[in-house]
Design an enzyme around this catalytic site. Structure first.
Site, short mmCIF file in Angstrom:
data_model
loop_
_atom_site.label_atom_id
_atom_site.label_comp_id
_atom_site.label_asym_id
_atom_site.label_seq_id
_atom_site.Cartn_x
_atom_site.Cartn_y
_atom_site.Cartn_z
N MET A 132 -0.97 2.66 2.94
CA MET A 132 -0.64 2.88 2.07
C MET A 132 0.49 2.96 0.35
O MET A 132 1.77 1.86 1.16
CB MET A 132 -0.49 4.90 1.83
CG MET A 132 0.35 5.03 2.90
SD MET A 132 0.66 6.84 3.16
CE MET A 132 1.93 7.03 4.30
N GLY A 158 2.58 7.95 -4.89
CA GLY A 158 2.84 9.01 -4.27
C GLY A 158 1.75 9.05 -3.36
O GLY A 158 1.83 10.41 -3.33
N THR A 162 0.43 8.59 -2.08
CA THR A 162 -0.62 8.34 -1.07
C THR A 162 -0.79 8.65 0.33
O THR A 162 0.24 8.08 0.84
CB THR A 162 -1.40 7.17 -0.88
OG1 THR A 162 -1.67 6.50 -2.25
CG2 THR A 162 -2.74 6.73 -0.25
N VAL A 163 -1.70 9.19 1.66
CA VAL A 163 -1.26 9.00 2.67
C VAL A 163 -1.98 8.88 3.33
O VAL A 163 -4.08 8.69 3.10
CB VAL A 163 -0.80 11.08 2.60
CG1 VAL A 163 0.24 10.97 2.79
CG2 VAL A 163 -2.43 11.95 3.13
#
Length: 535
Positions: A435, A353, A354-355
């Site tokens: 990501m 779940g 990274t941005v």
């Protein structure tokens, strides 16, 4: 009208985006807009990156939050700077302590996998060293978004719904604050539905007013400590107070006349550099597309098993960076790539779940920044009344004391999140990143080879159907991956699995700068709610 924001029966296409005075590319349009507004207020690329990163904790909580870790590569005044803002394990986190609690592996949810969050410290450090605008001004847009609310975008709704289902399996009281914060209506918010978090706004304001000290030494640290103690966690306010992000020198390999840069371990950027180094030895010109794709997959697999075997906190690594990137070693690994797929085995580089977001400004400054809670919302732990969702990076630690990545107090674990950067002839070409957990190094290899070998523009490179190695000879491919290539790879021994949903294949952003004109060219991810905005 009743329409689905996730149903698209027709193929769509978007063009590469161009700008001159600045550019911001993120996985959520409102965060990109925040970054552009900071540039227009006189901020630089670093200011824009900080503001967009803070905004993403609000508008994309499914992947990151105030309790995230972060890494950044910054180009300023003709030089690259790296920032490692991943946090260590708490001082009370020992193999013996977790085994005494009945665990053979680090759990993925709850307080035990929580390590010291580094993202707020990263924002403050970047601002102090390179920023132009006051720190509090950079977080103001994120605070407003949290106070007033924002309409949830489609892919974020999808991930939110999956997290709601996942956390609903837990009955422990420690998960209740997550539902109070992120599912106040007893469900995940729908696409287009407004969501707000007063607690999130208050925490961001405390961080803004104190240059993040409130998170590590003040009222937020006290709240994290109290919640951890109440629910059997090992994280303490002393761990938070002792934390400082680390400025590091990025590492690189040469590929197709360019230098590809990553953050050194404990990040997994080493995998990218090893794979590209192998491909550079093999050469890619003049081969048929099946051979090219096969070699890229095999090089990535060989690099990945090396990463899993050796990468951890740099002080605890057995091989050195130089040994893992040594020309002779990469040449020997490349020699293992044959006509047929192999079940990869790591090598021994010891001899004797990274941005994600990218920003650029008119002065030539550029930032590649990534922050993450690891798996979706992270540990599922939210400090009551604060909006702070805590990451679960400790999940990557091993409880085998002989493993290089064995859990130890104050140690940083193997990290999936990696920002990338390209230079040529000591000039910035631009930031890039993809990501998505263990997809990230594979995504880096795919977009770099697409741009530098296949000559695709940034948007076309991100649009390309992706593949993902999962284990052994198994390669997952997207639903639109060309069938003739899938069949040809299968004939070479690859176990090809087509996957209907593209969410697991990563979400990237790219900005490139023309060294002669200064014109910026960007691409954004079609697999998420991405936006690249020029100025």
């Amino acid at each position: 009208m009743h329409q689905s924001a996730l149903f698209y029966p027709s193929a769509s296409r978007r063009m590469a985006t161009f700008g001159k005075r600045g550019m911001v590319a993120t996985s959520q349009p409102l965060a990109a807009q925040v970054g552009i507004s900071i540039l227009q207020q006189g901020g630089n690329a670093i200011d824009a990156a900080i503001a967009a990163a803070a905004a993403l904790t609000v508008v994309e909580p499914t992947s990151n939050g105030i309790g995230s870790d972060a890494f950044a590569i910054v180009w300023v005044d003709g030089k690259l700077h790296g920032l490692n803002a991943s946090g260590p394990a708490p001082q009370a986190a020992t193999i013996e302590a977790l085994k005494a609690l009945g665990h053979d592996t680090v759990p993925n949810h709850g307080m035990l996998p929580v390590t010291v969050p580094g993202a707020p410290a990263a924002w403050a450090a970047l601002s102090e060293r390179f920023g132009k605008l006051p720190f509090a001004e950079l977080l103001a847009p994120a605070i407003t978004l949290a106070e007033e609310g924002f309409p949830v975008s489609p892919v974020i709704h999808q991930m939110w719904k999956e997290a709601f289902t996942s956390y609903s399996a837990y009955t422990e009281a420690s998960f209740k604050p997550w539902f109070d914060t992120f599912a106040p209506e007893g469900r995940a918010p729908e696409a287009g539905e407004l969501w707000r978090s007063e607690g999130h706004a208050k925490s961001l304001k405390a961080i803004a007013d104190t240059h993040a000290k409130a998170f590590y030494e003040g009222e937020l640290a006290e709240a994290i400590d109290a919640f951890s103690r109440e629910h059997g966690g090992l994280l303490r306010k002393e761990d938070l107070a002792a934390y400082q992000p680390e400025w590091v020198d990025p590492i690189s390999v040469r590929y197709k006349g360019h230098d590809i840069w990553e953050i050194p371990p404990n990040g997994s950027g080493m995998i990218v550099l090893q794979a590209l180094g192998m491909l550079e030895h093999l050469g890619e010109e003049g081969r048929d597309p099946v051979e090219t794709l096969h070699r890229r997959i095999e090089a990535t697999k060989l690099a990945y098993v090396d990463g899993f075997a050796h990468v951890t906190d740099l002080d605890a690594m057995r091989p050195t960076i130089d040994q893992m990137l040594a020309d002779d070693y990469l040449k020997s690994r490349a020699a293992l790539i044959d006509e047929q797929a192999v079940d990869p085995v790591h090598g021994n580089p010891i001899q004797g779940g990274t941005v994600y977001l990218a920003t650029a400004d008119s002065d030539g400054n550029m930032v590649s920044l990534i922050q993450s809670n690891f798996k979706g919302f992270g540990s599922g732990m939210v400090v009551p009344g604060t909006g702070i969702s805590l990451q679960n990076r400790g999940w990557s630690f091993s409880l085998d004391p002989q493993h290089p990545n064995a859990l130890a107090p104050g140690k940083r674990t193997y990290h999936t999140i990696i920002p990338g950067f390209i230079t040529k002839d000591n000039q910035a070409v631009g930031p890039f990143g993809v990501m998505g957990g263990y997809m990230q190094p594979q995504g880096h290899v795919q977009v770099v080879t697409a741009m530098l070998e296949d000559q695709l523009n940034p948007q076309a490179a991100l649009d390309m159907p992706r593949w993902k190695w999962t284990k052994g000879k198994t390669i997952e491919v997207e639903a639109d991956f060309p069938n003739h290539l899938a069949l040809a790879l299968a004939r070479r021994g690859h176990d090809i699995v087509k996957v209907a949903d593209s969410i697991s294949f990563g979400r990237g952003q790219i900005i490139l700068r023309d060294p002669e004109t200064g014109v910026l060219q960007g691409g954004t991810e079609p697999r998420t709610d991405g936006a690249v905005l020029p100025w």
